[in-house]
Write a protein that holds these residues in place. Structure first.
Motif, PDB file in Angstrom:
ATOM      1  N   ALA A 120      12.321  -9.229   1.251  1.00 23.55           N
ATOM      2  CA  ALA A 120      11.718 -10.745   1.235  1.00 23.55           C
ATOM      3  C   ALA A 120      11.873 -11.481  -0.091  1.00 23.55           C
ATOM      4  CB  ALA A 120      10.369 -10.527   1.772  1.00 23.55           C
ATOM      5  N   GLY A 121      12.529 -10.881  -0.960  1.00 25.53           N
ATOM      6  CA  GLY A 121      12.866 -11.586  -2.160  1.00 25.53           C
ATOM      7  C   GLY A 121      12.107 -11.356  -3.294  1.00 25.53           C
ATOM      8  N   GLY A 122      11.161 -10.166  -3.280  1.00 24.08           N
ATOM      9  CA  GLY A 122      10.632  -9.675  -4.562  1.00 24.08           C
ATOM     10  C   GLY A 122       9.071  -9.893  -4.643  1.00 24.08           C
ATOM     11  N   SER A 123       8.822 -10.807  -3.573  1.00 28.11           N
ATOM     12  CA  SER A 123       7.253 -11.130  -3.717  1.00 28.11           C
ATOM     13  C   SER A 123       6.646 -11.675  -2.377  1.00 28.11           C
ATOM     14  CB  SER A 123       7.050 -12.299  -4.596  1.00 28.11           C
ATOM     15  OG  SER A 123       5.418 -12.574  -4.682  1.00 28.11           O
ATOM     16  N   SER A 124       5.946 -11.564  -1.743  1.00 23.39           N
ATOM     17  CA  SER A 124       5.470 -12.018  -0.267  1.00 23.39           C
ATOM     18  C   SER A 124       3.755 -11.965  -0.219  1.00 23.39           C
ATOM     19  CB  SER A 124       5.719 -10.780   0.642  1.00 23.39           C
ATOM     20  OG  SER A 124       5.245 -11.044   1.865  1.00 23.39           O
ATOM     21  N   TYR A 125       3.478 -12.869   0.629  1.00 24.31           N
ATOM     22  CA  TYR A 125       2.058 -12.994   1.173  1.00 24.31           C
ATOM     23  C   TYR A 125       2.032 -11.861   2.169  1.00 24.31           C
ATOM     24  CZ  TYR A 125       2.212 -17.887  -0.172  1.00 24.31           C
ATOM     25  OH  TYR A 125       2.320 -19.084  -0.856  1.00 24.31           O
ATOM     26  N   THR A 126       0.845 -11.189   2.483  1.00 25.43           N
ATOM     27  CA  THR A 126       0.712 -10.377   3.442  1.00 25.43           C
ATOM     28  C   THR A 126      -0.513 -10.531   4.483  1.00 25.43           C
ATOM     29  OG1 THR A 126      -0.510  -8.889   2.139  1.00 25.43           O
ATOM     30  CG2 THR A 126       1.899  -8.409   2.178  1.00 25.43           C
ATOM     31  N   TYR A 127      -0.343 -10.306   5.828  1.00 23.34           N
ATOM     32  CA  TYR A 127      -1.597 -10.257   6.644  1.00 23.34           C
ATOM     33  C   TYR A 127      -1.642  -8.770   7.397  1.00 23.34           C
ATOM     34  CZ  TYR A 127      -3.949 -11.144  10.940  1.00 23.34           C
ATOM     35  OH  TYR A 127      -4.983 -11.033  12.007  1.00 23.34           O
ATOM     36  N   GLY A 128      -2.518  -8.416   7.099  1.00 22.16           N
ATOM     37  CA  GLY A 128      -2.677  -7.061   7.862  1.00 22.16           C
ATOM     38  C   GLY A 128      -3.989  -7.168   8.884  1.00 22.16           C
ATOM     39  N   HIS A 129      -3.794  -6.422   9.890  1.00 28.03           N
ATOM     40  CA  HIS A 129      -4.800  -6.313  11.042  1.00 28.03           C
ATOM     41  C   HIS A 129      -5.291  -4.765  11.100  1.00 28.03           C
ATOM     42  CE1 HIS A 129      -6.081  -5.681  15.361  1.00 28.03           C
ATOM     43  NE2 HIS A 129      -6.663  -6.730  15.040  1.00 28.03           N
ATOM     44  N   SER A 130      -6.573  -4.684  11.099  1.00 25.45           N
ATOM     45  CA  SER A 130      -7.125  -3.331  11.489  1.00 25.45           C
ATOM     46  C   SER A 130      -6.385  -2.388  10.134  1.00 25.45           C
ATOM     47  CB  SER A 130      -6.870  -2.844  12.850  1.00 25.45           C
ATOM     48  OG  SER A 130      -7.555  -1.731  13.212  1.00 25.45           O
ATOM     49  N   SER A 131      -6.005  -0.971  10.648  1.00 20.95           N
ATOM     50  CA  SER A 131      -5.731  -0.338   9.625  1.00 20.95           C
ATOM     51  C   SER A 131      -4.410  -0.873   8.751  1.00 20.95           C
ATOM     52  CB  SER A 131      -5.007   0.930  10.193  1.00 20.95           C
ATOM     53  OG  SER A 131      -3.899   0.764  11.113  1.00 20.95           O
ATOM     54  N   GLY A 132      -3.736  -1.868   9.267  1.00 17.21           N
ATOM     55  CA  GLY A 132      -2.536  -2.459   8.370  1.00 17.21           C
ATOM     56  C   GLY A 132      -3.374  -3.592   7.460  1.00 17.21           C
ATOM     57  N   ALA A 133      -4.927  -3.621   7.586  1.00 18.06           N
ATOM     58  CA  ALA A 133      -5.350  -4.805   6.509  1.00 18.06           C
ATOM     59  C   ALA A 133      -5.581  -3.525   5.658  1.00 18.06           C
ATOM     60  CB  ALA A 133      -6.552  -5.090   7.248  1.00 18.06           C
ATOM     61  N   ILE A 134      -6.171  -2.312   5.887  1.00 22.21           N
ATOM     62  CA  ILE A 134      -6.506  -1.150   4.944  1.00 22.21           C
ATOM     63  C   ILE A 134      -4.858  -1.165   4.086  1.00 22.21           C
ATOM     64  CG2 ILE A 134      -6.730   1.278   4.294  1.00 22.21           C
ATOM     65  CD1 ILE A 134      -8.813   1.078   6.757  1.00 22.21           C
ATOM     66  N   LEU A 135      -3.923  -0.982   4.816  1.00 26.09           N
ATOM     67  CA  LEU A 135      -2.549  -0.701   3.979  1.00 26.09           C
ATOM     68  C   LEU A 135      -2.128  -1.676   3.200  1.00 26.09           C
ATOM     69  CD1 LEU A 135       0.095   0.798   3.643  1.00 26.09           C
ATOM     70  CD2 LEU A 135       0.920  -0.311   5.571  1.00 26.09           C
ATOM     71  N   ALA A 136      -2.602  -3.037   3.456  1.00 27.66           N
ATOM     72  CA  ALA A 136      -2.463  -4.334   2.652  1.00 27.66           C
ATOM     73  C   ALA A 136      -3.103  -4.152   1.441  1.00 27.66           C
ATOM     74  CB  ALA A 136      -2.457  -5.509   3.320  1.00 27.66           C
ATOM     75  N   LEU A 137      -4.492  -3.806   1.526  1.00 24.40           N
ATOM     76  CA  LEU A 137      -5.488  -3.764   0.284  1.00 24.40           C
ATOM     77  C   LEU A 137      -5.153  -2.665  -0.629  1.00 24.40           C
ATOM     78  CD1 LEU A 137      -8.467  -4.139   2.537  1.00 24.40           C
ATOM     79  CD2 LEU A 137      -8.072  -5.707   0.606  1.00 24.40           C
TER      80      LEU A 137
END
Length: 256
Positions: free
Chosen positions: A83-100
């Motif tokens: 994505a270019g080396g930096s990104s915003y992230t939006y995680g839902h449920s366990s995806g939110a845990i992964l983002a955190l």
């Protein structure tokens, strides 16, 4: 168009990118693949270059056992590279845990939004979380993915409707059911790792639904207490399966 990015252990992560603007990666939860974001992506694409991806073992991504949360963090970091080396992230449920967890590990995330990470769910099973995960894994190993899904759904406190098996989306659930032990490993015992999350140093937003069980708001409050400066937002009338049209304006406002 499906693209692939190679993770550190050689796993090929499949993704699609849509739109123009700053990169925003959507991270799905249990029983999700990149198609699960199909209704959300068009709402975000006028504002961001949106990346929807198959977490390892799902959809068109490959897998490289054994599983560990660290490997999934490497997958996300590799995708951020695409994505270019930096990104915003939006995680839902366990995806939110992964983002955190990725943010806590130092992944190049510039802003983070988390919707109802499944902490503090209030379940009091008669077995440890490791034992339950192993029971789900045993069902997968026996080739009974339907049983694994049923075990998981009942464990969340929801009733399992046998009619689900006749729904047109049931085969898609079966297609990712073997990754349920991954989500259970990522969630661990459901407690918030406050010490790790205290190291997160970026703008963060925790979101939960007003119609969700009480654990959802409690989880966001606990995460926000650990992550310095994290803001909270309640979406009235929404539950764990948040409507894309309800969450999209919040994400656009936060990331913009």
């Amino acid at each position: 168009m499906i693209e692939h990015q190679t993770s550190a252990d050689g796993t090929k992560i499949a993704f699609e990118r849509t739109g123009e603007g700053p990169a925003l990666i959507i991270i799905g939860g249990a029983l999700n693949n990149r198609r699960s974001a199909d209704m959300l992506v068009p709402l975000l694409a006028p504002h961001f270059t949106v990346f929807a991806y198959d977490r390892r073992g799902r959809g068109d991504s490959t897998d490289s056992p054994p599983y560990s949360p660290e490997r999934e963090i490497e997958d996300l970091t590799a995708l951020i590279g695409a994505a270019g080396g930096s990104s915003y992230t939006y995680g839902h449920s366990s995806g939110a845990i992964l983002a955190l967890e990725a943010a806590a590990s130092g992944a190049p995330i510039s802003k983070l939004a988390a919707y109802e990470p499944p902490y503090l769910t209030g379940q009091a099973p008669d077995e440890t979380w490791e034992a339950f995960r192993d029971r789900v894994q045993a069902a997968v190993d026996a080739g009974d993915r339907g049983a694994a899904i049923e075990l998981f759904i009942r464990h969340t406190g929801s009733e399992f409707d046998e009619g689900m098996k006749s729904m047109p989306w049931w085969p898609a659930l079966l297609g990712v059911a073997h990754t349920l032990p991954y989500d259970l490993t990522l969630t661990r015992d459901g407690s918030v790792p406050a010490d790790r999350f205290a190291d997160i140093n970026l703008p963060a937003l925790g979101i939960y639904g007003g119609a969700s069980p009480s654990w959802a708001g409690a989880a966001i409050s606990a995460v926000a207490a650990a992550v310095p400066g994290m803001k909270q937002e309640k979406l009235e009338g929404q539950n764990h399966g948040v409507a894309p049209e309800a969450v999209a304006p919040v994400l656009i406002d936060f990331f913009s």
